[in-house]
Every structure is written in C-alpha cells, then in structure tokens.
Design an enzyme around this catalytic site. Structure first.
Site, PDB file in Angstrom:
ATOM      1  N   GLN A  88       0.830  -1.204   0.000  1.00 29.63           N
ATOM      2  CA  GLN A  88       0.000   0.000   0.000  1.00 29.63           C
ATOM      3  C   GLN A  88       0.867   1.258   0.000  1.00 29.63           C
ATOM      4  O   GLN A  88       2.078   1.186   0.153  1.00 29.63           O
ATOM      5  CB  GLN A  88      -0.912  -0.007   1.248  1.00 29.63           C
ATOM      6  CG  GLN A  88      -0.149  -0.248   2.567  1.00 29.63           C
ATOM      7  CD  GLN A  88      -0.953  -0.973   3.632  1.00 29.63           C
ATOM      8  OE1 GLN A  88      -2.179  -0.936   3.614  1.00 29.63           O
ATOM      9  NE2 GLN A  88      -0.271  -1.626   4.571  1.00 29.63           N
TER      10      GLN A  88
ATOM     11  N   HIS B 197      -7.040   3.343  20.606  1.00 26.70           N
ATOM     12  CA  HIS B 197      -6.257   2.200  21.089  1.00 26.70           C
ATOM     13  C   HIS B 197      -6.663   1.771  22.495  1.00 26.70           C
ATOM     14  O   HIS B 197      -6.710   0.576  22.789  1.00 26.70           O
ATOM     15  CB  HIS B 197      -4.754   2.515  21.006  1.00 26.70           C
ATOM     16  CG  HIS B 197      -4.277   2.628  19.587  1.00 26.70           C
ATOM     17  ND1 HIS B 197      -3.565   3.706  19.106  1.00 26.70           N
ATOM     18  CD2 HIS B 197      -4.438   1.783  18.528  1.00 26.70           C
ATOM     19  CE1 HIS B 197      -3.309   3.514  17.808  1.00 26.70           C
ATOM     20  NE2 HIS B 197      -3.827   2.368  17.439  1.00 26.70           N
TER      21      HIS B 197
ATOM     22  N   ASP C 124       1.160   0.159  13.476  1.00 27.90           N
ATOM     23  CA  ASP C 124       1.725   1.343  14.136  1.00 27.90           C
ATOM     24  C   ASP C 124       2.150   1.058  15.573  1.00 27.90           C
ATOM     25  O   ASP C 124       2.908   1.830  16.161  1.00 27.90           O
ATOM     26  CB  ASP C 124       0.729   2.508  14.081  1.00 27.90           C
ATOM     27  CG  ASP C 124      -0.624   2.130  14.677  1.00 27.90           C
ATOM     28  OD1 ASP C 124      -0.731   2.045  15.908  1.00 27.90           O
ATOM     29  OD2 ASP C 124      -1.580   1.914  13.901  1.00 27.90           O
TER      30      ASP C 124
ATOM     31  N   GLU D 231       0.829  -8.774  11.207  1.00 32.17           N
ATOM     32  CA  GLU D 231       0.742  -7.575  10.362  1.00 32.17           C
ATOM     33  C   GLU D 231       1.195  -7.965   8.959  1.00 32.17           C
ATOM     34  O   GLU D 231       2.207  -8.638   8.795  1.00 32.17           O
ATOM     35  CB  GLU D 231       1.633  -6.472  10.975  1.00 32.17           C
ATOM     36  CG  GLU D 231       1.972  -5.303  10.073  1.00 32.17           C
ATOM     37  CD  GLU D 231       0.763  -4.499   9.579  1.00 32.17           C
ATOM     38  OE1 GLU D 231      -0.069  -4.088  10.403  1.00 32.17           O
ATOM     39  OE2 GLU D 231       0.668  -4.277   8.350  1.00 32.17           O
TER      40      GLU D 231
ATOM     41  N   ASP E 183      -0.688 -12.303   6.108  1.00 26.51           N
ATOM     42  CA  ASP E 183      -2.046 -11.805   5.947  1.00 26.51           C
ATOM     43  C   ASP E 183      -2.887 -12.393   7.081  1.00 26.51           C
ATOM     44  O   ASP E 183      -2.853 -13.602   7.324  1.00 26.51           O
ATOM     45  CB  ASP E 183      -2.595 -12.249   4.585  1.00 26.51           C
ATOM     46  CG  ASP E 183      -3.896 -11.536   4.226  1.00 26.51           C
ATOM     47  OD1 ASP E 183      -4.598 -11.057   5.148  1.00 26.51           O
ATOM     48  OD2 ASP E 183      -4.210 -11.460   3.032  1.00 26.51           O
ATOM     49  N   GLY E 184      -3.618 -11.543   7.782  1.00 26.69           N
ATOM     50  CA  GLY E 184      -4.404 -11.978   8.940  1.00 26.69           C
ATOM     51  C   GLY E 184      -5.336 -13.135   8.640  1.00 26.69           C
ATOM     52  O   GLY E 184      -5.504 -14.036   9.465  1.00 26.69           O
TER      53      GLY E 184
ATOM     54  N   ASP F 115      -7.246  -4.742  14.218  1.00 25.59           N
ATOM     55  CA  ASP F 115      -6.953  -3.309  14.063  1.00 25.59           C
ATOM     56  C   ASP F 115      -6.578  -3.062  12.605  1.00 25.59           C
ATOM     57  O   ASP F 115      -5.415  -2.872  12.271  1.00 25.59           O
ATOM     58  CB  ASP F 115      -5.802  -2.920  15.009  1.00 25.59           C
ATOM     59  CG  ASP F 115      -5.480  -1.438  14.935  1.00 25.59           C
ATOM     60  OD1 ASP F 115      -6.284  -0.678  14.383  1.00 25.59           O
ATOM     61  OD2 ASP F 115      -4.403  -1.053  15.423  1.00 25.59           O
TER      62      ASP F 115
ATOM     63  N   THR G  93      -7.354  -1.640   8.423  1.00 26.70           N
ATOM     64  CA  THR G  93      -7.804  -0.507   7.625  1.00 26.70           C
ATOM     65  C   THR G  93      -9.283  -0.724   7.307  1.00 26.70           C
ATOM     66  O   THR G  93      -9.878  -1.726   7.716  1.00 26.70           O
ATOM     67  CB  THR G  93      -7.003  -0.446   6.305  1.00 26.70           C
ATOM     68  OG1 THR G  93      -7.075  -1.732   5.679  1.00 26.70           O
ATOM     69  CG2 THR G  93      -5.535  -0.112   6.570  1.00 26.70           C
ATOM     70  N   ASP G  94      -9.866   0.179   6.556  1.00 24.99           N
ATOM     71  CA  ASP G  94     -11.243   0.007   6.114  1.00 24.99           C
ATOM     72  C   ASP G  94     -11.310  -1.144   5.105  1.00 24.99           C
ATOM     73  O   ASP G  94     -10.293  -1.551   4.556  1.00 24.99           O
ATOM     74  CB  ASP G  94     -11.740   1.313   5.464  1.00 24.99           C
ATOM     75  CG  ASP G  94     -11.872   2.427   6.489  1.00 24.99           C
ATOM     76  OD1 ASP G  94     -12.859   2.402   7.236  1.00 24.99           O
ATOM     77  OD2 ASP G  94     -10.964   3.273   6.571  1.00 24.99           O
TER      78      ASP G  94
END
Ligand code: AG3
Length: 282
Positions: free
Chosen positions: A32, A63, A87, A107, A139-140, A157, A159-160
């Site tokens: 990304q 958080h 993050d 992640e 990948d989750g 947690d 992204t959209d």
C-alpha cells in the site's frame, strides 16, 4: 506562501484536511501507499492509501478502547492476538495488562512496522522489543485459517474494507476467528464510522453472528475518524462478557494500575449503548 496540505477523501463529496509541517516518510510499500507526516495540529499522522490511520493527538481514544474494553471484560486474558495494528499503539495498550503473558501480532506489511517504529515511536513506545510480544508478518486471514493455537482475546486493528483490509471483513475471516478463539474468548474489531459507513455494521452483524453467539458493537468518538462515532465490532460465545457489572470492571481497573486518558469503567459500561440509527441498521 501556500501551506502543504494532506486531504483525506474517504467519503463521497466530503474531505478532511491537515496542514503539513513536513513529510517524514512517503513511499509505496509492497502492499500500500504509506505516508507519515508532522501535522500542524495533530502531531505526527500516518495514512495508508490516502486514509488517515492514526494521529499522535487522538490515538489514545481508539487504542485504549479497542484494547481495554475486551481485556477488562475478559478479566484474565493470557494469550492475545492482534491482526494488523502495525503502528504499534494497540500492542502498547495490550501489554499494559500484566495478566497478558503473550501477544502475537500478525501484520501484513513489515514496512508499516519499521517506519512507525522510526517515525511514530510514541505509538509502540518500545512494545515491539517486549519479550511478551511476538510479531508475525502474514495476511491476517491466512493466519487465522491456519494457526494451531487459540487465544483469549483477538483484536482486529485493520484498515477500512478497501484494499488489503477487505478480507478482514468477510465470513471466511470470521470463521477463522472462531477457530482461533478459546471458549469464552472475545473478538473485537475496528468497524468503521457507522454514520458514514452504515453498511459495515449491517454486513459485520450478518457475517459474524453465525460464528459467535453474542455479536454486538461498542463505540467511541475519535476526532480524526470523521463523521461521528467509531464503531467496534464485538463477538463472543460468552454472553455475560458484554454485561460485566460496573463494580467488577472498577475492581479490575483499579487492580491493574493501568493509567488511561479515555477509557474508564463508566465509559466501558456505557459504550455498548448504540444510537437508534445503528440499532436499526443491524
Ligand atoms: N485503523 C482504523 C482506521 C479506520 C479509519 N477509517 C475511517 N475513518 N472510517 C487504525 C489503525 C490504528 N492502529
């Protein structure tokens, strides 16, 4: 002189704009587009594919709520799984719980972790060096479909549901969550700003319900996730977990010694109350 600006256009015909003091990092990673900049009024800001993910000024709200609502509701979580969260802000909050012996974080993008450790160090605040943390780059969805262990609490947690995050809102992902969750375990996930993204609460409710008996949502207002309250999905086969008495939450919170700036037991007890437009959407 024209000031540099960052404009997020997540919603049709409506944008939020940050003044930029200076760009700290910008690059296309393997997954990304990543930018971290020093903003005029929200401290350091990180965006992925043009969407604001976190700012130093208001990250504590998101958080703390995503970590502490499930963890204090559970009360004795030892093994925690984080999906995404590169993050490091969520890992930082999870590891504040001394009963958490082990936190695995999956992640997809190593570059997000590396660049946030470097340019957003107050987020992870050393959490990636904690011996209780175990980082997996994957990948989750792949991880939850294949891992051979179970967790007390799983936190998504992400992204959209656009780009790499999209699979983390699908039935196969929730099926994987169910297989990785211990009996009585709790799943919680970022689920968008429900006033702006009403479809997300509806589809998550539909897709998660087949796997976990109690599916619901909790909320918090995060200023830079514009458009109203941020909605978090909640799923557990323990229906009591959502209704832990305030006195029990207060005792657990006091006992933990954890200092918070947004979360407290009263906020916890109230955060499952949903506006009627959300109730009607689910
Ligand atoms: N991930 C959630 C970002 C959601 C932004 N979406 C929105 N404004 N609708 C945040 C990552 C923080 N660790």
């Amino acid at each position: 002189e024209q000031q540099l600006q960052f404009q997020e256009k997540l919603h049709d015909g409506w944008a939020q704009t940050f003044g930029i003091k200076n760009v700290l990092f910008e690059s296309k990673t393997d997954h990304q587009h990543l930018i971290i900049f020093e903003s005029v009024s929200f401290g350091r800001v990180m965006a992925l594919d043009g969407i604001i993910q976190t700012t130093e000024r208001d990250e504590f709200i998101y958080h703390e709520m995503l970590a502490h609502v499930p963890l204090f509701a559970h009360g004795e979580a030892k093994d925690v799984l984080i999906i995404g969260g590169g993050d490091g802000g969520l890992l930082r909050e999870v590891l504040k719980h001394q009963n958490v012996a082990h936190c695995t974080q999956v992640e997809i993008d190593q570059a997000v972790i590396d660049m946030c450790v470097e340019y957003l160090p107050n987020h992870s605040a050393g959490a990636y060096d904690n011996p209780r943390a175990n980082i997996v780059i994957d990948d989750g969805i792949n991880y939850v479909q294949n891992c051979d262990r179970q967790f007390d609490v799983i936190l998504s947690d992400s992204t959209d549901p656009i780009g790499p995050g999209e699979v983390l809102f699908t039935s196969p992902f929730y099926e994987g969550i169910k297989r990785c969750l211990k009996p009585g375990g709790i799943f919680a996930a970022q689920n968008g700003v429900s006033f702006m993204q009403q479809d997300e609460v509806k589809t998550t409710k539909q897709r998660l319900s087949p796997y976990l008996a109690d599916t619901h949502f909790f909320t918090a207002a995060v200023p830079t996730y514009v458009g109203g309250i941020m909605t978090f999905a909640w799923g557990s086969d323990n229906t009591a977990a959502r209704n832990v008495p305030l006195e029990t939450l207060a005792a657990r919170y006091a006992e933990s010694g954890i200092k918070t700036r947004f979360y407290n037991p009263a906020v916890h007890a109230g955060c499952f109350a949903l506006p009627q437009y959300v109730v009607d959407a689910i």
